[in-house]
Write a protein that holds these residues in place. Structure first.
Motif, PDB file in Angstrom:
ATOM      1  N   TRP A 153      -4.050  -1.861  -7.650  1.00 34.85           N
ATOM      2  CA  TRP A 153      -4.583  -3.141  -7.177  1.00 34.85           C
ATOM      3  C   TRP A 153      -4.827  -4.160  -8.284  1.00 34.85           C
ATOM      4  O   TRP A 153      -5.321  -5.246  -8.030  1.00 34.85           O
ATOM      5  N   THR A 154      -4.459  -3.833  -9.520  1.00 37.19           N
ATOM      6  CA  THR A 154      -4.477  -4.858 -10.560  1.00 37.19           C
ATOM      7  C   THR A 154      -3.468  -5.950 -10.189  1.00 37.19           C
ATOM      8  O   THR A 154      -2.358  -5.651  -9.753  1.00 37.19           O
ATOM      9  N   ASP A 184       0.802  -1.214   0.000  1.00 35.50           N
ATOM     10  CA  ASP A 184       0.000   0.000   0.000  1.00 35.50           C
ATOM     11  C   ASP A 184       0.839   1.270   0.000  1.00 35.50           C
ATOM     12  O   ASP A 184       0.309   2.363   0.151  1.00 35.50           O
ATOM     13  N   ASN A 185       2.153   1.133  -0.184  1.00 32.34           N
ATOM     14  CA  ASN A 185       2.968   2.322  -0.435  1.00 32.34           C
ATOM     15  C   ASN A 185       4.179   1.934  -1.273  1.00 32.34           C
ATOM     16  O   ASN A 185       4.587   0.771  -1.315  1.00 32.34           O
ATOM     17  N   PRO A 195       3.015 -12.911  -9.112  1.00 32.63           N
ATOM     18  CA  PRO A 195       1.860 -12.014  -8.952  1.00 32.63           C
ATOM     19  C   PRO A 195       1.921 -11.185  -7.673  1.00 32.63           C
ATOM     20  O   PRO A 195       2.316 -11.668  -6.614  1.00 32.63           O
ATOM     21  N   PHE A 196       1.499  -9.934  -7.798  1.00 30.49           N
ATOM     22  CA  PHE A 196       1.402  -9.034  -6.647  1.00 30.49           C
ATOM     23  C   PHE A 196       0.381  -7.948  -6.961  1.00 30.49           C
ATOM     24  O   PHE A 196      -0.008  -7.747  -8.113  1.00 30.49           O
ATOM     25  N   ARG A 197      -0.049  -7.264  -5.914  1.00 33.66           N
ATOM     26  CA  ARG A 197      -0.896  -6.087  -6.060  1.00 33.66           C
ATOM     27  C   ARG A 197      -0.176  -4.891  -5.445  1.00 33.66           C
ATOM     28  O   ARG A 197       0.550  -5.028  -4.482  1.00 33.66           O
ATOM     29  N   SER A 198      -0.444  -3.703  -5.995  1.00 29.85           N
ATOM     30  CA  SER A 198       0.171  -2.493  -5.470  1.00 29.85           C
ATOM     31  C   SER A 198      -0.826  -1.343  -5.546  1.00 29.85           C
ATOM     32  O   SER A 198      -1.707  -1.328  -6.418  1.00 29.85           O
TER      33      SER A 198
END
Length: 310
Positions: free
Chosen positions: A84-85, A10-11, A46-49
């Motif tokens: 958040w993709t 989230d940052n 895979p990750f979200r940011s």
């Protein structure tokens, strides 16, 4: 093995430190040559940011997976990602060019618009995230990246001045990119009512993120989604079918199956625990759902993965 199926950051500093061991003091903006982000054969799982991304690949090839959908990267690729993709990258050879990351906060605190990102079609939910552009367009945008990089790192200016200048250069970059994007995808009708589609797809994307405020989570259904969007379920499905080619139920089933596959691949959770994580009230219902979509049971799917890894 972690129980969170796909890491989310989230940052910007946390993401850079974990993924690339890059120290960053700015939480809201970063720009880097691709050479700083690994070499040939690199695989980023895979990750979200929380960040928006704008990137230009001038050399190199590979694949970028966005929410499970593969896109081909080659020289002259421009791509734009929303926060958040679910992102994953496989580089076949060395990528060159630039990647830029920034948060919504960085833009909104300096803009007079309440939702400035809606000005750019490539950041709208459901937009085509990746295009291949002409050599003269590559050269024009590459020079914009170089200027952004140079001014953002210019230590002769105060931090406040650097960030303000970076913001205005970012706006110039996105305006130029918007023109190129629209010319490249000129067949798209930009007057279509995308708001409902965007809100539904945003709901679907965020639904499976951990939410400590969700006391009694329920299985996402067409009626549940329509209720959250304050519209009739039939109208929701009609609009989605018209503009995406799929009904609301098809979207929900595909997304739920996608999240289930990620949990099976990336965690040690039991099938029952995965079913509960996805808000199924009974493990047998989850198993039936999974098999109806993918043709195998969750247990058989996991065994297939083990066999491939052996």
């Amino acid at each position: 093995m972690e129980t969170q199926p796909i890491p989310y950051y989230d940052n910007l500093p946390d993401f850079l430190k974990v993924v690339k061991s890059i120290d960053s003091t700015n939480r809201c903006f970063g720009i880097f040559p691709f050479e700083q982000f690994g070499g040939p054969g690199e695989i980023i799982p895979p990750f979200r940011s929380s960040t928006y991304v704008a990137a230009l690949v001038t050399e190199g090839s590979g694949t970028i997976h966005l929410d499970g959908v593969p896109y081909c990267v080659k020289p002259g690729t421009l791509y734009a990602l929303r926060p958040w993709t679910v992102r994953a990258i496989h580089k076949q050879d060395q990528w060159r060019g630039y990647v830029m990351m920034f948060t919504s906060e960085f833009v909104t605190k300096r803009s007079v618009l309440s939702d400035p990102m809606q000005e750019y079609p490539f950041y709208r939910k459901g937009a085509q995230p990746l295009i291949h552009i002409a050599p003269d367009e590559v050269a024009e945008l590459y020079s914009q990246f170089e200027l952004l990089d140079r001014e953002f790192s210019n230590q002769t200016r105060s931090k406040a001045d650097r960030l303000d200048l970076t913001f205005h250069l970012l706006q110039a970059f996105m305006i130029k990119s918007r023109q190129i994007y629209r010319q490249t995808l000129s067949a798209i009708d930009y007057s279509q009512p995308v708001s409902l589609v965007e809100r539904f797809q945003s709901l679907l994307q965020m639904y499976y993120l951990p939410d400590p405020n969700q006391v009694n989570p329920v299985l996402l259904t067409v009626h549940e989604a329509a209720d959250r969007l304050h519209i009739h379920p039939h109208y929701l499905s009609d609009i989605l079918k018209k503009y995406t080619g799929k009904t609301a139920l098809q979207h929900i089933r595909e997304r739920t199956a996608f999240e289930a596959q990620n949990l099976i691949r990336n965690t040690d959770l039991t099938v029952a625990e995965i079913g509960y994580r996805l808000h199924f009230d009974d493990p047998s219902n989850f198993t039936k759902f999974f098999k109806s979509v993918l043709g195998v049971t969750p247990r058989a799917y996991r065994e297939q993965l083990y066999a491939l890894a052996a």
